[in-house]
Design a protein around this motif. Structure first.
Motif: not given
Length: 330
Positions: A62-65, A69-70, A77-79, A93-99
């Motif tokens: 929801q924060d991306r929308f 940033s989508i 921008p898309l809703s 944008y994807r959020t990378p998993a911890p590495e």
């Protein structure tokens, strides 16, 4: 100052690189379902992501929308309720998993207006892929230098260390990539393995195939696509032998192999060394595939891209870059 040229074509994105990471482009497939919403489509991508950050849930989507940033390819921008049609490209944008952090620096060997040359350590992938996203040479260097367009011209295996060439902006990238695709770069590698009394120089020629998902490559019958010249074999001194045994335990007499690959097939040098009866010290794949969970970043594979040489495609001047170390210890 050379004029920067920005073209909308391969590699185009309506979203900028963010914190060293490229945005994702996803195309709506024809069989996804009738009239999917942007929420349904992007949430499906996130929720089925194999390596997903534990905090990347509906609230993060929801924060991306909300931040716009989508978007579509034209930056619209898309809703969450936007209806998507098959073939539509969506960027987000994807959020990378911890590495697990790679416990090595990535020194810069050379830098000018157009290129940056780094000394890549082992255990650091060249580009983001699968579970290795942030702990990669490209992302680490983008974050360290602030150069968002930094992009590798060629690749080194994650476990291979040594000289890695980057361009600093898109306008010159193709010129340097052509050097490698046309085999106009002379490459020198060094490998540590058990001593073998080879008559050098010696050329290994074979056909290598490696399918997606396979860990090991293999030699098969067919037209040659992998050529390596073994330039020299030098037994290690007693002190060098002791250094490597302190890392890997007791070993047979070891030697330094100088290798010149004319081609760049995946795992080419590792396969050629193994098939010659001298697998590279520390290789977790050849001859035996070791469990990924047993990886120890203090015990590297000893294959080093020691030197690259070429005529610069922009100036015509000879270039040579040399790695400073063997990355024996973090």
């Amino acid at each position: 100052m050379r004029k920067r040229i920005v073209q909308r074509g391969k590699g185009y994105s309506p979203l900028p690189i963010k914190d060293g990471l490229n945005p994702t482009r996803a195309r709506v497939p024809a069989d996804f379902g009738p009239a999917p919403t942007a929420w349904d489509f992007v949430w499906h991508l996130i929720s089925t992501q194999r390596h997903r950050h534990p905090d990347d849930g509906p609230a993060a989507l929801q924060d991306r929308f909300a931040s716009g940033s989508i978007v579509l390819a034209d930056a619209t921008p898309l809703s969450p309720h936007s209806i998507l049609t098959p073939g539509t490209d969506v960027y987000f944008y994807r959020t990378p998993a911890p590495e697990e952090p790679v416990p090595y620096d990535i020194p810069v060997l050379y830098e000018d207006e157009d290129i940056l040359v780094a000394d890549k350590p082992p255990f650091m992938a060249t580009m983001p892929r699968a579970s290795h996203i942030v702990e990669t040479a490209t992302v680490r260097l983008r974050r360290a230098t602030g150069i968002d367009e930094l992009s590798p011209v060629h690749r080194l295996d994650r476990l291979t260390s040594g000289v890695l060439l980057f361009t600093k902006h898109r306008a010159v990238r193709g010129a340097y990539q052509t050097l490698f695709s046309q085999r106009r770069v002379h490459k020198t590698y060094q490998a540590i393995a058990a001593y073998g009394p080879f008559d050098t120089p010696l050329q290994w020629e074979s056909r290598i195939e490696k399918s997606p998902g396979e860990i090991q490559g293999r030699l098969v019958d067919g037209p040659i696509n992998a050529i390596t010249t073994l330039g020299s074999v030098t037994p290690l001194s007693a002190s060098e032998q002791n250094t490597f045994e302190a890392i890997h335990g007791p070993q047979p007499p070891l030697a330094r192999y100088v290798l010149h690959p004319a081609t760049g097939k995946t795992h080419q040098l590792r396969l050629h060394m193994w098939c010659a009866g001298v697998p590279i010290l520390g290789d977790p794949v050849y001859p035996t595939i070791l469990p990924a969970e047993d990886e120890d970043m203090t015990i590297p594979m000893h294959l080093l891209a020691k030197r690259i040489e070429f005529a610069d495609p922009l100036s015509g001047q000879p270039r040579a870059f040399v790695s400073n170390g063997d990355w024996s210890q973090p």
